[in-house]
Enzyme design. Structure first.
Site, PDB file in Angstrom:
ATOM      1  N   ASN A 100       5.434   1.053  -2.546  1.00  0.00           N
ATOM      2  CA  ASN A 100       4.789   2.115  -3.311  1.00  0.00           C
ATOM      3  C   ASN A 100       4.872   3.383  -2.473  1.00  0.00           C
ATOM      4  O   ASN A 100       4.366   3.426  -1.347  1.00  0.00           O
ATOM      5  CB  ASN A 100       3.329   1.690  -3.564  1.00  0.00           C
ATOM      6  CG  ASN A 100       2.541   2.659  -4.406  1.00  0.00           C
ATOM      7  OD1 ASN A 100       1.942   3.590  -3.883  1.00  0.00           O
ATOM      8  ND2 ASN A 100       2.531   2.454  -5.704  1.00  0.00           N
ATOM      9  N   CYS A 147      -1.753   8.838  -8.109  1.00  0.00           N
ATOM     10  CA  CYS A 147      -2.979   8.552  -7.375  1.00  0.00           C
ATOM     11  C   CYS A 147      -3.974   9.672  -7.594  1.00  0.00           C
ATOM     12  O   CYS A 147      -3.688  10.834  -7.290  1.00  0.00           O
ATOM     13  CB  CYS A 147      -2.726   8.407  -5.879  1.00  0.00           C
ATOM     14  SG  CYS A 147      -4.269   8.112  -4.998  1.00  0.00           S
ATOM     15  N   LYS A 159       0.821  -1.212   0.000  1.00  0.00           N
ATOM     16  CA  LYS A 159       0.000   0.000   0.000  1.00  0.00           C
ATOM     17  C   LYS A 159       0.853   1.259   0.000  1.00  0.00           C
ATOM     18  O   LYS A 159       1.873   1.308   0.686  1.00  0.00           O
ATOM     19  CB  LYS A 159      -0.838  -0.022   1.273  1.00  0.00           C
ATOM     20  CG  LYS A 159      -2.292   0.276   1.041  1.00  0.00           C
ATOM     21  CD  LYS A 159      -3.074   0.304   2.299  1.00  0.00           C
ATOM     22  CE  LYS A 159      -3.870   1.608   2.326  1.00  0.00           C
ATOM     23  NZ  LYS A 159      -4.390   2.006   1.025  1.00  0.00           N
ATOM     24  N   GLY A 214      -4.185  -3.259 -14.981  1.00  0.00           N
ATOM     25  CA  GLY A 214      -5.471  -2.631 -15.270  1.00  0.00           C
ATOM     26  C   GLY A 214      -6.450  -3.700 -15.688  1.00  0.00           C
ATOM     27  O   GLY A 214      -6.528  -4.051 -16.861  1.00  0.00           O
ATOM     28  N   ILE A 219      -9.760   5.711  -1.417  1.00  0.00           N
ATOM     29  CA  ILE A 219      -9.283   5.355  -0.091  1.00  0.00           C
ATOM     30  C   ILE A 219      -8.572   6.566   0.513  1.00  0.00           C
ATOM     31  O   ILE A 219      -8.654   6.807   1.731  1.00  0.00           O
ATOM     32  CB  ILE A 219      -8.306   4.152  -0.162  1.00  0.00           C
ATOM     33  CG1 ILE A 219      -8.918   2.972  -0.946  1.00  0.00           C
ATOM     34  CG2 ILE A 219      -7.859   3.719   1.229  1.00  0.00           C
ATOM     35  CD1 ILE A 219     -10.171   2.372  -0.374  1.00  0.00           C
ATOM     36  N   GLY A 220      -7.922   7.311  -0.345  1.00  0.00           N
ATOM     37  CA  GLY A 220      -7.209   8.496   0.136  1.00  0.00           C
ATOM     38  C   GLY A 220      -5.893   8.140   0.798  1.00  0.00           C
ATOM     39  O   GLY A 220      -5.402   8.861   1.676  1.00  0.00           O
ATOM     40  N   LEU A 221      -5.322   7.011   0.348  1.00  0.00           N
ATOM     41  CA  LEU A 221      -3.983   6.635   0.814  1.00  0.00           C
ATOM     42  C   LEU A 221      -3.861   6.600   2.327  1.00  0.00           C
ATOM     43  O   LEU A 221      -2.866   7.055   2.899  1.00  0.00           O
ATOM     44  CB  LEU A 221      -2.920   7.547   0.183  1.00  0.00           C
ATOM     45  CG  LEU A 221      -2.693   7.263  -1.309  1.00  0.00           C
ATOM     46  CD1 LEU A 221      -1.863   8.359  -1.953  1.00  0.00           C
ATOM     47  CD2 LEU A 221      -2.039   5.905  -1.521  1.00  0.00           C
ATOM     48  N   GLY A 278      -4.748  -6.179  -9.273  1.00  0.00           N
ATOM     49  CA  GLY A 278      -5.319  -5.456  -8.144  1.00  0.00           C
ATOM     50  C   GLY A 278      -6.730  -5.910  -7.836  1.00  0.00           C
ATOM     51  O   GLY A 278      -6.957  -6.816  -7.039  1.00  0.00           O
TER      52      GLY A 278
HETATM   53  C1  LIG Z   1      -8.718   0.031  -3.402  1.00  0.00           C
HETATM   54  C2  LIG Z   1      -7.543   0.419  -4.239  1.00  0.00           C
HETATM   55  C3  LIG Z   1      -6.463   1.057  -3.643  1.00  0.00           C
HETATM   56  C4  LIG Z   1      -5.360   1.431  -4.390  1.00  0.00           C
HETATM   57  N1  LIG Z   1      -4.291   2.021  -3.778  1.00  0.00           N
HETATM   58  C5  LIG Z   1      -3.174   2.303  -4.504  1.00  0.00           C
HETATM   59  C6  LIG Z   1      -2.020   2.825  -3.896  1.00  0.00           C
HETATM   60  O1  LIG Z   1      -1.953   2.997  -2.689  1.00  0.00           O
HETATM   61  N2  LIG Z   1      -0.946   3.126  -4.667  1.00  0.00           N
HETATM   62  C7  LIG Z   1      -0.965   2.915  -6.022  1.00  0.00           C
HETATM   63  O2  LIG Z   1       0.017   3.198  -6.708  1.00  0.00           O
HETATM   64  N3  LIG Z   1      -2.046   2.393  -6.635  1.00  0.00           N
HETATM   65  C8  LIG Z   1      -3.143   2.086  -5.910  1.00  0.00           C
HETATM   66  N4  LIG Z   1      -4.234   1.534  -6.536  1.00  0.00           N
HETATM   67  C9  LIG Z   1      -4.193   1.267  -7.986  1.00  0.00           C
HETATM   68  C10 LIG Z   1      -3.809  -0.190  -8.280  1.00  0.00           C
HETATM   69  O3  LIG Z   1      -2.533  -0.485  -7.785  1.00  0.00           O
HETATM   70  C11 LIG Z   1      -3.848  -0.449  -9.796  1.00  0.00           C
HETATM   71  O4  LIG Z   1      -2.966   0.446 -10.434  1.00  0.00           O
HETATM   72  C12 LIG Z   1      -5.237  -0.247 -10.370  1.00  0.00           C
HETATM   73  O5  LIG Z   1      -6.211  -0.690  -9.468  1.00  0.00           O
HETATM   74  C13 LIG Z   1      -5.430  -0.966 -11.699  1.00  0.00           C
HETATM   75  O6  LIG Z   1      -5.286  -2.353 -11.570  1.00  0.00           O
HETATM   76  P1  LIG Z   1      -6.532  -3.352 -11.364  1.00  0.00           P
HETATM   77  O7  LIG Z   1      -7.527  -3.028 -12.424  1.00  0.00           O
HETATM   78  O8  LIG Z   1      -5.939  -4.727 -11.467  1.00  0.00           O
HETATM   79  O9  LIG Z   1      -7.068  -3.086 -10.002  1.00  0.00           O
HETATM   80  C14 LIG Z   1      -5.344   1.164  -5.778  1.00  0.00           C
HETATM   81  C15 LIG Z   1      -6.426   0.520  -6.377  1.00  0.00           C
HETATM   82  C16 LIG Z   1      -7.519   0.138  -5.629  1.00  0.00           C
HETATM   83  C17 LIG Z   1      -8.660  -0.555  -6.308  1.00  0.00           C
END
Ligand SMILES: Cc1cc2nc3c(=O)[nH]c(=O)nc-3n(C[C@H](O)[C@H](O)[C@H](O)COP(=O)(O)O)c2cc1C
Ligand SMILES: Cc1cc2nc3c(=O)[nH]c(=O)nc-3n(C[C@H](O)[C@H](O)[C@H](O)COP(=O)(O)OP(=O)(O)OC[C@H]3O[C@@H](n4cnc5c(N)ncnc54)[C@H](O)[C@@H]3O)c2cc1C
Ligand SMILES: Cc1cc2nc3c(=O)[nH]c(=O)nc-3n(C[C@H](O)[C@H](O)[C@H](O)COP(=O)(O)OP(=O)(O)OC[C@H]3O[C@@H](n4cnc5c(N)ncnc54)[C@H](O)[C@@H]3O)c2cc1C
Ligand SMILES: Cc1cc2nc3c(=O)[nH]c(=O)nc-3n(C[C@H](O)[C@H](O)[C@H](O)COP(=O)(O)O)c2cc1C
Ligand code: FES
Ligand code: FES
Lengths: 312, 283, 312, 283
Positions: A98, A129, A44, A242, A70-72, A264
């Site tokens: 990350n 983000c 995360k 993605g 989520i707002g990190l 993800g």
């Molecule tokens: C709930 C959630 C939280 C995420 N938090 C982060 C994050 O903290 N840092 C980041 O670089 N990407 C974050 N992402 C983006 C994912 O790492 C990824 O780039 C994006 O979801 C696309 O992949 P996916 O379609 O397989 O989920 C988050 C995605 C989701 C759904």
């Protein structure tokens, strides 16, 4: 069968990486997934200090996708090193951290601290983000900002540096090039698409943060196109993601040009997805007689299809 | 301090629907063949269900384990869910036919901790908030804890399985908003008078599950009557495993500072006094 | 109940418009849909002359969406006026012609020709088709290009001019502003997202054109966000689209800021969608006691949600 | 010149599945309650089916009308589809249970034009390409046109409903690639010898549906033997109504110029000689 690949000096035993923000700090999954079997675990997003993130509701499902804001929320880099890293090391996870910042100095500081910590394999720079106002995507949406963050972090670490690109730009490949020129070891893409959903009864946004990031299978065709464009532009290893949910999706990204992939949203649906994907990769390699999986990367055959039949 | 529990490793079963009993136009009980989950489940835990085989809906949906189903020899065979139709996923579960296969991940979450006698257990359920209490009632029955159920719904037709609780020796107090069965009005009214009548020297603990407004009211009643109170929260959940941070609620830590706390792994059961109720979205 | 709205001098009886490229030339649907009951019919993109478009395969389904690379096959503006417009007039359709060009002069020429034709209600400028190499999106991805096309067409027509914006840009609202400054009467958005799908057995792109445009419910949350951003930036009427399939989707776009909407992909799935959507709008207006549907536009309530509970 | 036909207005039915007969691990016949479509359908027309109620899959899928189902009084009651499982949508139709409801839009497309005696009709079907021919055979039977069916498949287990054609007086010639029934090899071989044996003075018309390679070969045979030949093409279709231009095939117009022509409204039935076969993607 060789599924391995290199990112800078780092060797991954296979191309399957848990996507940041979708796998907690990794430890949450340690009792159901053997973390050492993954190519890597992107934890995360971490700032220097703790953050509470946005109030709920933080996610909403959309057609074949989900929005998140989520707002990190995070425990900050120090607590991460103290509380999570030891278990991740013990589980022999390849830990990709990350990292986030509201300023360039924060990125540098976080990178420096993590570079001194044992058990960190690589740094993924979250400059993409869509869910926080300050920092982050303001770097990721400007070529000079991207170049600045990457080269500043580059100077303070010997760990592989992997800027994570946002898809919310006109020409993602130019950002990959900026990252390459600034000394990145790889790029990862895509982060989520800035998006919105409204409850038509209350007329309020469905997320407390109003807007959020779209992920999941819905975005896969756009992400594949972006990986393909980057592959045509840079020599760097590309970590594609993605909407990956099946082994065919993994293969599609690799054929488009990704050296490795992250998963993800699909991990939420199926936390046991990893062994299924690994098995599927092995099966494909056997069926298609591919000895080194990296030989598949970027092999999409775009020789002109039967265009010739029309004179117009 | 939050109670510590060791979680049993959850398993994901490509489970077969064994039966679907429709209780009304909106409620049904879905029986699922999942021995590995049934044998591990503890009171108040939940499962994450795929409600279809395809991408629509994409994410799983959380459901309390309503019953542990046993075979003739008494061995855990499966679980049932008390499902209320509110949207796409719950509609699919309402329609599901025997023989259908749906992925079911569990057991998940922090369970209820049943109190031992002489303490009494008072369960308070609103609507589909009844779901986690049948397994709790069984656990309380097993340890001979005197148990009550305060159970409220909109009307008599939405009060289900009351006999099941009575069979377990639970004293049941009903309330309906339209007065069609039990007390007229909210279930918090009979609860409040029962609390008031109860000498403080006789220990009891409240267990609450239902709409946010009801849980908030019960938390306030528990606090003003000096009673322990656990609530089972229903936040929207993306993963159920602590991976996504979607399911947070604002809960105080030991020092009293509120943090966004994951209800899927730190809950769904919380001490009511830890929750910052004003920050909980009413839905 | 008043469902009407104005776009420049044009009055639409309701906000439901058939999206360009998804409704043929309108006449294909004339025997199953009463065209006069629609707010408008945006016909297939037209160049000056006929075009054969790309060879098949031209579409591929993706999660909750589809890619298309039709390549703007079309009969050209002259044949359109001769062969299609008379029937559309007879059916009392409000005809919005979607016009394309490989050069600025072609846009101007096509606009001029259509302005002289009886029965054309408005011009939608397709500066956003991702499926052709020359023209089109090169204007749509540049602020000066957008301004140039809109003001050039503005000079030669009294018909309402509606540039159609591409979502494949970093900041779509700046394009809406450029269009407003250039004298547009409205903007429509979004066109499709540039995307790609690969067959992992053949390793060939699934579309003959390699890349195509993503449409359908998958993109809706991104499109809604873009409409919201444009609403916050321009005063112009906005025609929103992207994945609309239910009346709630129509309402979501309107609450986000769209004055009217277009429906494309969902019309393929349900060609009888129009009366369902109209009925749904009327039902919502009755339930929510809304007398003028336009009063709903942009009413999304973004007053801060309970953010205050956290000090961080 | 392309034949002119007036299309009957298609209707969209939220149709009930009346039955599903599985013929093999991949083929089934799905019966659908849709009187309004059954009563309008003409030989070789198709329907656009939603294969699920949700968004997965999103688009409809085109299927030839295999049979017109009639009630005891002989009135058109529904249609059946001969479905071959090749992907997500066809898998759902393979699994569909009686009672399920699926939207069905039709009838669509340019039908076959049955020839009248003394001309003969020779139908050539490969695999699931059999689907449009039962309705054509009925129409030919009604006008007493002498009819043959050349029907090829990979093996004997994939030859279906042959008796249905024989009942209609159709002379059936079979071929399987593994020789397990009928001629060994492609169905084009017996077709070719039959064509060669046939005096040119005896008129006949070919009707072909099957894999692209087979249709192309038949088109070539028809041309070299100077016979009229209609093919029914199976392009990927987005809408079935002429709205999307996804389904085009390169076909010559009257002046011989090739144009991308929509198979959903200008076809699926085309004169084989109009098609630019080298531009048709083999799938
Ligand atoms: C709930 C959630 C939280 C995420 N938090 C982060 C994050 O903290 N840092 C980041 O670089 N990407 C974050 N992402 C983006 C994912 O790492 C990824 O780039 C994006 O979801 C696309 O992949 P996916 O379609 O397989 O989920 C988050 C995605 C989701 C759904
Ligand atoms: C730990 C836990 C246990 C639960 N146990 C049960 C149970 O035993 N029986 C039961 O019927 N329901 C239970 N729920 C609620 C159930 O998960 C939701 O009703 C379900 O996810 C809605 O899915 P849907 O696709 O039908 O609705 P959607 O179409 O997703 O949403 C419809 C409406 O329901 C709301 N909603 C969506 N997800 C949730 C959620 N997780 N909680 C509350 N509201 C939600 C949405 O905001 C929306 O207003 C439980 C939830 C949790 C977190
Ligand atoms: C006019 C017409 C009549 C048809 N009649 C029948 C019939 O009677 N019975 C029957 O079983 N099938 C018929 N088909 C083919 C059928 O429509 C496809 O097999 C179906 O759309 C595939 O859907 P899917 O979701 O299972 O496969 P997908 O997952 O969409 O695709 C699986 C594979 O099938 C290919 N495919 C997808 N759509 C088509 C298509 N329209 N035509 C050919 N290949 C396709 C894809 O390229 C892919 O390789 C007909 C097609 C047309 C155009
Ligand atoms: C098959 C197809 C053809 C299209 N052709 C055009 C076109 O000619 N001109 C245009 O401006 N947009 C065209 N579009 C884009 C649509 O008008 C619309 O902007 C887009 O599909 C998003 O809406 P939807 O999700 O409702 O389909 C086309 C879209 C599809 C799917
Ligand atoms: S549901 Fe994902 S962290 Fe709780
Ligand atoms: S399928 Fe849409 S035009 Fe033929």
């Amino acid at each position: 069968m060789d599924l391995s690949l290199n990112i800078g000096s780092l060797r991954l035993k296979n191309p399957l990486i848990a996507a940041s923000g979708c796998f907690g700090y990794g430890v949450e999954y340690a009792d159901i997934v053997d973390l050492s079997t993954l190519g890597g675990v992107a934890v995360k997003g971490l700032f220097l200090s703790e953050r509470e993130g946005h109030p709920p509701p933080r996610i909403v499902e959309t057609p074949s996708g989900m929005l998140n804001a989520i707002g990190l929320q995070g425990i900050g880099v120090h607590r991460f090193i103290r509380e999570k890293l030891p278990e991740l090391r013990e589980r022999r996870a390849v830990v990709i951290v990350n990292i986030c910042g509201t300023t360039l100095d924060e990125y540098v500081e976080v990178a420096r601290i993590l570079s001194d910590a044992a058990g960190v394999a690589a740094l993924e720079l979250n400059i993409s983000c869509p869910n926080i106002k300050e920092g982050g995507i303001t770097f990721g949406c400007s070529l000079t900002g991207t170049h600045a963050v990457v080269s500043a972090v580059r100077k303070v670490t010997r760990l592989p540096v992997i800027p994570k690109l946002t898809p919310n730009v006109t020409d993602v490949a130019s950002f990959a090039r900026a990252a390459e020129e600034a000394g990145a070891d790889a790029v990862s893409l895509v982060n989520t698409f800035l998006a919105m959903a409204i409850d038509v009864r209350t007329r309020r946004p469905r997320l407390s943060n109003i807007v959020g990031g779209l992920s999941g299978p819905a975005i896969r065709p756009i992400a594949v196109r972006m990986v393909y464009e980057c592959r045509n532009t840079v020599k760097l290893p590309i970590i594609g993601m993605g909407g990956i949910a099946t082994v065919d999706d993994v293969l599609e990204f690799m054929i488009a040009g990704a050296n490795a992939v992250q998963v993800g949203t699909a991990n939420f649906v199926d936390p046991f997805i990893w062994s299924r994907l690994l098995d599927g990769l092995r099966r494909y390699m056997r069926d298609e007689k591919i000895a080194r999986l990296q030989d598949l990367v970027g092999t999409v055959d775009t020789t002109a299809r039967e265009q010739a039949w029309i004179s117009s | 301090m939050a109670q510590v529990y060791t979680r049993d490793m959850p398993v994901d079963i490509d489970a077969t629907v064994m039966g679907n009993r429709r209780l009304s136009a909106d409620y049904n009980v879905l029986a699922i063949d999942a021995p590995e989950i049934a044998s591990r489940a503890r009171p108040g835990q939940f499962v994450m269900m795929k409600t279809s085989r395809g991408l629509d809906p994409l994410l799983r949906r959380p459901f309390s384990i309503f019953e542990i189903l046993r075979d003739d020899g008494g061995a855990p065979r499966g679980v049932s869910l008390l499902n209320k139709r509110v949207g796409g996923g719950t509609s699919l579960l309402y329609q599901a036919e025997s023989g259908a296969r749906l992925a079911c991940l569990g057991p998940l979450g922090r369970p209820f901790e049943p109190v031992d006698p002489p303490a009494e257990a008072w369960m308070v359920a609103g609507g589909v908030g009844l779901a986690p209490f049948l397994t709790l009632a069984e656990a309380l029955h097993a340890r001979a804890t005197p148990t009550m159920l305060f159970y409220g719904a909109r009307h008599a037709g939405e009060l289900y399985c009351v006999d099941r609780f009575e069979t377990l020796g639970v004293r049941v107090v009903l309330a309906t908003e339209d007065g069609s069965r039990g007390a007229h009005g909210r279930v918090t009214a009979p609860l409040e008078s029962a609390l008031s009548r109860r000498p403080l020297g006789e220990p009891l603990k409240l267990y609450v599950c239902g709409p946010t407004a009801m849980m908030r009211a019960c938390a306030a009643l528990a606090a003003s009557h000096g009673r322990a109170c656990d609530v089972s929260l229903e936040q929207v959940m993306g993963c159920g495993l602590g991976g996504c941070y979607s399911c947070v609620v604002l809960a105080r830590d030991d020092s009293g500072r509120p943090h966004h706390t994951r209800t899927c792994i730190d809950g769904p059961v919380f001490e009511a006094s830890r929750i910052v109720w004003d920050a909980v979205d009413a839905h």
